[in-house]
Scaffold this motif. Structure first.
Motif, PDB file in Angstrom:
ATOM      1  N   THR A 152      46.501  23.556  45.217  1.00  0.00           N
ATOM      2  CA  THR A 152      46.762  24.172  43.916  1.00  0.00           C
ATOM      3  C   THR A 152      46.496  23.150  42.816  1.00  0.00           C
ATOM      4  OG1 THR A 152      49.086  23.490  43.770  1.00  0.00           O
ATOM      5  CG2 THR A 152      48.643  25.596  44.892  1.00  0.00           C
ATOM      6  N   GLY A 153      46.503  23.621  41.586  1.00  0.00           N
ATOM      7  CA  GLY A 153      46.383  22.707  40.455  1.00  0.00           C
ATOM      8  C   GLY A 153      47.581  21.780  40.350  1.00  0.00           C
ATOM      9  N   MET A 154      48.778  22.298  40.570  1.00  0.00           N
ATOM     10  CA  MET A 154      49.963  21.450  40.513  1.00  0.00           C
ATOM     11  C   MET A 154      49.969  20.430  41.648  1.00  0.00           C
ATOM     12  SD  MET A 154      51.571  21.883  37.783  1.00  0.00           S
ATOM     13  CE  MET A 154      52.710  20.585  38.262  1.00  0.00           C
ATOM     14  N   ALA A 155      49.397  20.788  42.794  1.00  0.00           N
ATOM     15  CA  ALA A 155      49.269  19.809  43.879  1.00  0.00           C
ATOM     16  C   ALA A 155      48.342  18.676  43.463  1.00  0.00           C
ATOM     17  CB  ALA A 155      48.738  20.481  45.146  1.00  0.00           C
ATOM     18  N   SER A 165      43.059  22.636  37.620  1.00  0.00           N
ATOM     19  CA  SER A 165      43.583  23.742  38.402  1.00  0.00           C
ATOM     20  C   SER A 165      42.396  24.657  38.650  1.00  0.00           C
ATOM     21  CB  SER A 165      44.683  24.494  37.650  1.00  0.00           C
ATOM     22  OG  SER A 165      45.030  25.665  38.366  1.00  0.00           O
ATOM     23  N   ALA A 166      41.835  24.584  39.851  1.00  0.00           N
ATOM     24  CA  ALA A 166      40.670  25.409  40.184  1.00  0.00           C
ATOM     25  C   ALA A 166      41.024  26.887  40.224  1.00  0.00           C
ATOM     26  CB  ALA A 166      40.097  24.963  41.528  1.00  0.00           C
ATOM     27  N   GLY A 197      40.839  35.322  39.365  1.00  0.00           N
ATOM     28  CA  GLY A 197      42.225  35.602  39.688  1.00  0.00           C
ATOM     29  C   GLY A 197      42.488  35.902  41.143  1.00  0.00           C
ATOM     30  N   ARG A 198      41.756  35.247  42.046  1.00  0.00           N
ATOM     31  CA  ARG A 198      41.875  35.646  43.450  1.00  0.00           C
ATOM     32  C   ARG A 198      42.291  34.538  44.388  1.00  0.00           C
ATOM     33  NH1 ARG A 198      35.286  36.175  44.267  1.00  0.00           N
ATOM     34  NH2 ARG A 198      34.864  34.097  43.446  1.00  0.00           N
ATOM     35  N   THR A 199      42.323  33.281  43.941  1.00  0.00           N
ATOM     36  CA  THR A 199      42.639  32.206  44.874  1.00  0.00           C
ATOM     37  C   THR A 199      43.298  31.038  44.152  1.00  0.00           C
ATOM     38  OG1 THR A 199      41.737  30.937  46.716  1.00  0.00           O
ATOM     39  CG2 THR A 199      40.452  30.924  44.675  1.00  0.00           C
ATOM     40  N   LEU A 200      43.797  30.085  44.921  1.00  0.00           N
ATOM     41  CA  LEU A 200      44.440  28.888  44.385  1.00  0.00           C
ATOM     42  C   LEU A 200      43.653  27.655  44.805  1.00  0.00           C
ATOM     43  CD1 LEU A 200      48.145  29.675  45.396  1.00  0.00           C
ATOM     44  CD2 LEU A 200      47.060  30.132  43.198  1.00  0.00           C
ATOM     45  N   GLY A 201      43.718  26.610  43.980  1.00  0.00           N
ATOM     46  CA  GLY A 201      43.062  25.361  44.334  1.00  0.00           C
ATOM     47  C   GLY A 201      43.219  24.335  43.238  1.00  0.00           C
ATOM     48  N   GLY A 202      42.982  23.072  43.578  1.00  0.00           N
ATOM     49  CA  GLY A 202      43.025  21.988  42.609  1.00  0.00           C
ATOM     50  C   GLY A 202      41.971  20.952  42.939  1.00  0.00           C
ATOM     51  N   LEU A 203      41.537  20.197  41.937  1.00  0.00           N
ATOM     52  CA  LEU A 203      40.529  19.162  42.142  1.00  0.00           C
ATOM     53  C   LEU A 203      40.867  17.925  41.331  1.00  0.00           C
ATOM     54  CD1 LEU A 203      37.593  21.599  42.157  1.00  0.00           C
ATOM     55  CD2 LEU A 203      37.764  19.768  43.846  1.00  0.00           C
ATOM     56  N   ILE A 204      40.595  16.773  41.916  1.00  0.00           N
ATOM     57  CA  ILE A 204      40.793  15.474  41.262  1.00  0.00           C
ATOM     58  C   ILE A 204      39.457  14.748  41.340  1.00  0.00           C
ATOM     59  CG2 ILE A 204      42.177  13.374  41.199  1.00  0.00           C
ATOM     60  CD1 ILE A 204      44.119  14.891  43.194  1.00  0.00           C
ATOM     61  N   LEU A 205      38.915  14.314  40.211  1.00  0.00           N
ATOM     62  CA  LEU A 205      37.602  13.666  40.171  1.00  0.00           C
ATOM     63  C   LEU A 205      37.713  12.286  39.543  1.00  0.00           C
ATOM     64  CD1 LEU A 205      35.539  15.724  41.292  1.00  0.00           C
ATOM     65  CD2 LEU A 205      37.163  16.927  39.814  1.00  0.00           C
ATOM     66  N   GLY A 206      36.942  11.322  40.082  1.00  0.00           N
ATOM     67  CA  GLY A 206      36.954   9.971  39.531  1.00  0.00           C
ATOM     68  C   GLY A 206      36.039   9.053  40.311  1.00  0.00           C
ATOM     69  N   ASN A 207      36.205   7.743  40.138  1.00  0.00           N
ATOM     70  CA  ASN A 207      35.372   6.812  40.900  1.00  0.00           C
ATOM     71  C   ASN A 207      35.927   6.666  42.319  1.00  0.00           C
ATOM     72  OD1 ASN A 207      37.316   4.671  41.065  1.00  0.00           O
ATOM     73  ND2 ASN A 207      36.720   3.945  39.048  1.00  0.00           N
ATOM     74  N   LYS A 208      35.112   6.101  43.203  1.00  0.00           N
ATOM     75  CA  LYS A 208      35.456   6.067  44.623  1.00  0.00           C
ATOM     76  C   LYS A 208      36.729   5.277  44.899  1.00  0.00           C
ATOM     77  CE  LYS A 208      33.515   5.239  49.213  1.00  0.00           C
ATOM     78  NZ  LYS A 208      34.748   4.612  49.723  1.00  0.00           N
ATOM     79  N   ASP A 209      36.922   4.164  44.215  1.00  0.00           N
ATOM     80  CA  ASP A 209      38.109   3.344  44.469  1.00  0.00           C
ATOM     81  C   ASP A 209      39.390   4.125  44.180  1.00  0.00           C
ATOM     82  OD1 ASP A 209      36.550   1.228  45.251  1.00  0.00           O
ATOM     83  OD2 ASP A 209      36.677   0.160  43.342  1.00  0.00           O
ATOM     84  N   LEU A 210      39.410   4.843  43.060  1.00  0.00           N
ATOM     85  CA  LEU A 210      40.606   5.618  42.709  1.00  0.00           C
ATOM     86  C   LEU A 210      40.795   6.798  43.655  1.00  0.00           C
ATOM     87  CD1 LEU A 210      40.411   5.657  38.798  1.00  0.00           C
ATOM     88  CD2 LEU A 210      41.858   4.236  40.253  1.00  0.00           C
TER      89      LEU A 210
END
Length: 391
Positions: free
Chosen positions: A83-86, A203-204, A212-225
């Motif tokens: 989720t986005g909150m996750a 919050s994907a 409005g059909r599913t839940l998801g989250g994403l975190i983007l950045g450089n490889k080290d982080l």
């Protein structure tokens, strides 16, 4: 793939097909993977070889989604969550420890308030809120133990904006991580990493899916982080399911065309609301009346799909407006193909005190409109019905 165009990347970035040569990406509904021999198992678990070992760690569907989003955001890599909150919790949990301090924008999603107020305080993590409309106050609020600056821009639900490049400059000067919640803008309208942010969160569930059909989250950045994010997430387990990753990756194929229509419709709604006497305040990034209009124009390609208004008549006026809507859905979600009306004070931000809500501009008469993809005449007609129901 050679193309640098957003739409082509979103459609043509894809995993290798199986021996069946599918045109559409298959769904990999498996919890684990076989190894050729004992040595391959050892090498994969020791991170000496790349490959899939368990779907809580990685899956071809989540890997494709991450690769696609990293290209769209201008990131080295990323991590997908349930989720986005996750995604927000995982980012906080991966980098913060007892004694650390967070400087956050005051105007953030209600559940993010709850994490800062009630969860991380139990673990000895402190925070302060700063105002998006007072950027000159931020640097003085950075403490010796400040580890992270966390910001929503545009904010939920106040649609406030802050100069990301300015925050990146002061965060780097003080050695502080800058995390931007890019949910309302999406990488199609705004790329925080290119403006100097360290992490971009989504919050994907919202525009990246858009239906409005599913839940998801994403975190983007450089490889080290992201390696640090992955180390925390592998063991805490906020994994995105392969099926939801498949849905979200397919959804990205239409993100550009959907956002163009969301933005076009939302600007027309915002301009119409400014003409109505029932409306006290309208907030939309690409309205010239928006206090941070010039900043929005500098760092966003368009204004997004959310319009926030404050109606005359307080709570009664807001309820009458919402009860007068015939087409808009009354729900707490946003960023759907369907237009949505939400009363933040009694839903998404109801756990805040009245004083806390007032500090971020959420009055009893405030309404958040997520403008959908219906025909603009039907959207405007329904908004008019709501206003006329106010008496």
């Amino acid at each position: 793939m050679e193309s640098g165009y957003f739409e082509t990347i979103a459609i043509r970035t894809q995993t290798e097909r199986s021996q069946y040569k599918e045109h559409s990406v298959p769904i990999y509904l498996t919890s684990s993977y076989k190894f050729d021999d004992a040595e391959e198992m050892r090498a994969l678990f020791a991170n000496e070889k790349e490959g899939n070992v368990y779907s809580r760690y990685a899956n071809p569907n989540t890997s494709e989604l991450i690769e696609k989003m990293a290209l769209l955001e201008g990131a080295e890599t990323g991590w997908a969550t349930s989720t986005g909150m996750a995604a927000i919790f995982t980012t906080f949990g991966a980098f913060l420890q007892n004694g650390d301090h967070v400087l956050s924008s005051r105007s953030v999603f209600g559940s993010t308030h709850q994490l800062l107020n009630n969860v991380f305080s139990k673990w000895g993590i402190t925070y302060n809120y700063a105002d998006l409309d007072k950027p000159e106050t931020w640097e003085a609020m950075i403490q010796p133990n400040t580890k992270m600056i966390y910001v929503e821009t545009p904010s939920n639900p106040g649609i406030d904006i802050i100069d990301i490049a300015y925050l990146a400059e002061i965060s780097k000067r003080h050695g502080v991580m800058l995390v931007i919640d890019n949910c309302f803008a999406t990488p199609y309208l705004q790329r925080p990493l290119g403006l100097g942010a360290d992490i971009s969160i989504h919050s994907a569930t919202k525009y990246l899916d858009g239906q409005g059909r599913t839940l998801g989250g994403l975190i983007l950045g450089n490889k080290d982080l992201i390696d640090e994010i992955g180390g925390f997430a592998r063991h805490s387990g906020p994994a995105l399911s392969p099926f939801n990753a498949w849905i979200l990756s397919k959804s990205l194929e239409t993100l550009a065309v959907r956002m163009d229509r969301h933005c076009e419709n939302a600007l027309k709604v915002a301009e119409y609301l400014e003409t109505r006497p029932e409306v006290k305040v309208v907030k939309y990034p690409f309205l010239k009346s928006h206090p941070q209009y010039e900043i929005a124009k500098k760092q966003m390609a368009q204004g997004g799909g959310v319009v926030t208004l404050t109606l005359n008549g307080g709570l009664e006026g807001a309820r009458n407006f919402m009860d007068g809507l015939k087409m808009f859905s009354i729900t707490a979600n946003l960023a759907d193909t369907r237009s949505i009306a939400t009363h933040p004070a009694t839903s998404t931000h109801n756990k805040l005190t009245e004083e806390q809500r007032n500090e971020v501009g959420i009055e009893q008469g405030s309404i958040r409109l997520s403008i959908g993809l219906e025909h603009i005449n039907d959207i405007l007609g329904d908004v008019k019905s709501g206003l006329e129901n106010m008496g």
